[in-house]
Enzyme design. Sequence first.
Site, PDB file in Angstrom:
ATOM      1  N   SER A 106       0.849  -1.185   0.000  1.00 51.41           N
ATOM      2  CA  SER A 106       0.000   0.000   0.000  1.00 51.41           C
ATOM      3  C   SER A 106       0.887   1.237   0.000  1.00 51.41           C
ATOM      4  O   SER A 106       2.115   1.138   0.053  1.00 51.41           O
ATOM      5  CB  SER A 106      -0.809   0.004   1.289  1.00 51.41           C
ATOM      6  OG  SER A 106       0.096  -0.028   2.379  1.00 51.41           O
ATOM      7  N   LYS A 107       0.234   2.403   0.002  1.00 52.72           N
ATOM      8  CA  LYS A 107       0.992   3.657   0.089  1.00 52.72           C
ATOM      9  C   LYS A 107       1.841   3.667   1.350  1.00 52.72           C
ATOM     10  O   LYS A 107       2.980   4.092   1.358  1.00 52.72           O
ATOM     11  CB  LYS A 107       0.028   4.845   0.134  1.00 52.72           C
ATOM     12  CG  LYS A 107      -0.451   5.233  -1.236  1.00 52.72           C
ATOM     13  CD  LYS A 107      -0.530   6.759  -1.354  1.00 52.72           C
ATOM     14  CE  LYS A 107      -0.807   7.157  -2.794  1.00 52.72           C
ATOM     15  NZ  LYS A 107      -2.071   7.784  -3.024  1.00 52.72           N
ATOM     16  N   ARG A 108       1.216   3.198   2.456  1.00 52.98           N
ATOM     17  CA  ARG A 108       1.935   3.195   3.723  1.00 52.98           C
ATOM     18  C   ARG A 108       3.133   2.243   3.658  1.00 52.98           C
ATOM     19  O   ARG A 108       4.226   2.549   4.142  1.00 52.98           O
ATOM     20  CB  ARG A 108       0.978   2.810   4.846  1.00 52.98           C
ATOM     21  CG  ARG A 108       1.505   3.325   6.119  1.00 52.98           C
ATOM     22  CD  ARG A 108       0.563   3.483   7.234  1.00 52.98           C
ATOM     23  NE  ARG A 108       0.940   2.519   8.236  1.00 52.98           N
ATOM     24  CZ  ARG A 108       0.076   1.808   8.905  1.00 52.98           C
ATOM     25  NH1 ARG A 108      -1.202   1.953   8.710  1.00 52.98           N
ATOM     26  NH2 ARG A 108       0.495   0.957   9.791  1.00 52.98           N
TER      27      ARG A 108
END
Length: 494
Positions: free
Chosen positions: A256-258
């Site tokens: 994910s972005k995280r």
Amino acid sequence: MDQRPVRTRFAPSPTGRMTIGNARSALYPFLLARRTGGTFILRIEDTDQKRFVPGAERELINGLHWLGIEFDEGPDVGGHFGPYRQTERREIYHEYAWKLVEMGHAFLCFCTPDRLEKIRQEQMKNKQNPRYDGTCRNLSLDEGRRRAASGEKYVIRFKMPKEGSVTTTDLVRGPSTTENSALDDTVLLKSDGLPTYHLAAMVDDHLMEITHVIRGSEWLPSLPLHIHIINAFGWEAPQFVHLSVFLKPSGKGKMSKRGAAEAIQGGHSIFVSDMQGLGYIPEGVLNWIALMGWGVSEGDVLTLDDMIARFDIHNLTPSPAAINFAKLDHFNATHIRLLQAGDLAARVRPYFLREGLTVDDAMLLKIIPLIRERLVTLDDCLPFAAWFFRETIQPDPADLIAKNLTAAQSAEVARKSLEILAALPEITPVTADPPLRALVEQMGLGPNQVFGILRVAVTGQTVSPPLFESMEVVGKEKVLERVKNAIAILEKMK
Ligand code: GLU
């Protein structure tokens, strides 16, 4: 394997930075095209204006060039099936959307976003899957035309059959049947006149004569709709392959972005344009990416040519792949070792220049064999070898004192070593090693004590490439000068 030349494409949306997922979505169709003597196409799917990121297309193209994934047709290079940017193909989608309407496979929908949102809320409340409620499904074509002509806003939706089922096939997952009643009247053409992915991609894959669609698994749920669209036009469907998803390094959950931000904190990145700055070479990155979803044996070291020779679409696997940066390091180090000395020299050179050093190219070529085995990333050349290009080095006085010796004793070792080195016609491993080992014996010391002092004296650091080989590269004059300097430092320390 079927050897007929294929036409494949990489069809990214320019909505952000180029990830290793994008790179893999480009690599496999590229390999299939090259393997079969076919054609690989780049198509920019930029119809989602809200998510458009300026510069993203450039980054994708640069990333492909860096990796060596060259396309035969595409925005920069042209081809017979262009334009290759979807926003430049608006009229084509318009025409095809209307064809479906006229054939009775699609309809104009005038429902307002407000009304649709209300229906959606209602359906959610009743624990139903949100879907279009069919209000405009049976409007007559005449009425649709009239309202559209009067300026009323509309979208074009696919008229999903209410009964029956559709069977789809993914080459690596096999066939699957879906009841039509589970499918929606999906929007094909938006009210801004631009197509959704579903229409644009099906039309383009047909017009561009794509034989194999290799794409991310997020599109698997849309495959039944896509087959319906293709069938409605009466076209032949391409072969479809949906790639496995990438999982976070922990193996828990999708990348994910995280996850991307965490990777950067750990000194890694999932963005292709970061890889170069981090000292990765395209050969290493490609090998790593290739094996995330391709069932060749895990440790396989493959160049792009090897991949082309061995690629078989039937060996792609649907199982999720956890991103493993340790493997990236392994493949990068392995491919660095496979580079010709001149090639590696050219690749590490900019790192020295960036440090403000002046690079002597002849010396750099001599250094390569000394550091090659130690490099995981190209920037590792700095801690090992930047000192070669420094005019003077400043050893830390404390490092010059050997373990279990005093400064005076260390100075004595350095003086005796200097005598030996000065007497040699030239310093090489062959000339320097035997007399210095004899000195170790004679003084009753360990080799690490004597060589440690000399290493710090000559290189200014406690870890370096092999000592005598390094001395040979630096040359006798500088070696003597540096050992004398070390003696002076040690003598002051009493
Ligand atoms: N533009 C789509 C995406 O980036 C492409 C999917 C495809 O390859 O068809 O997800």
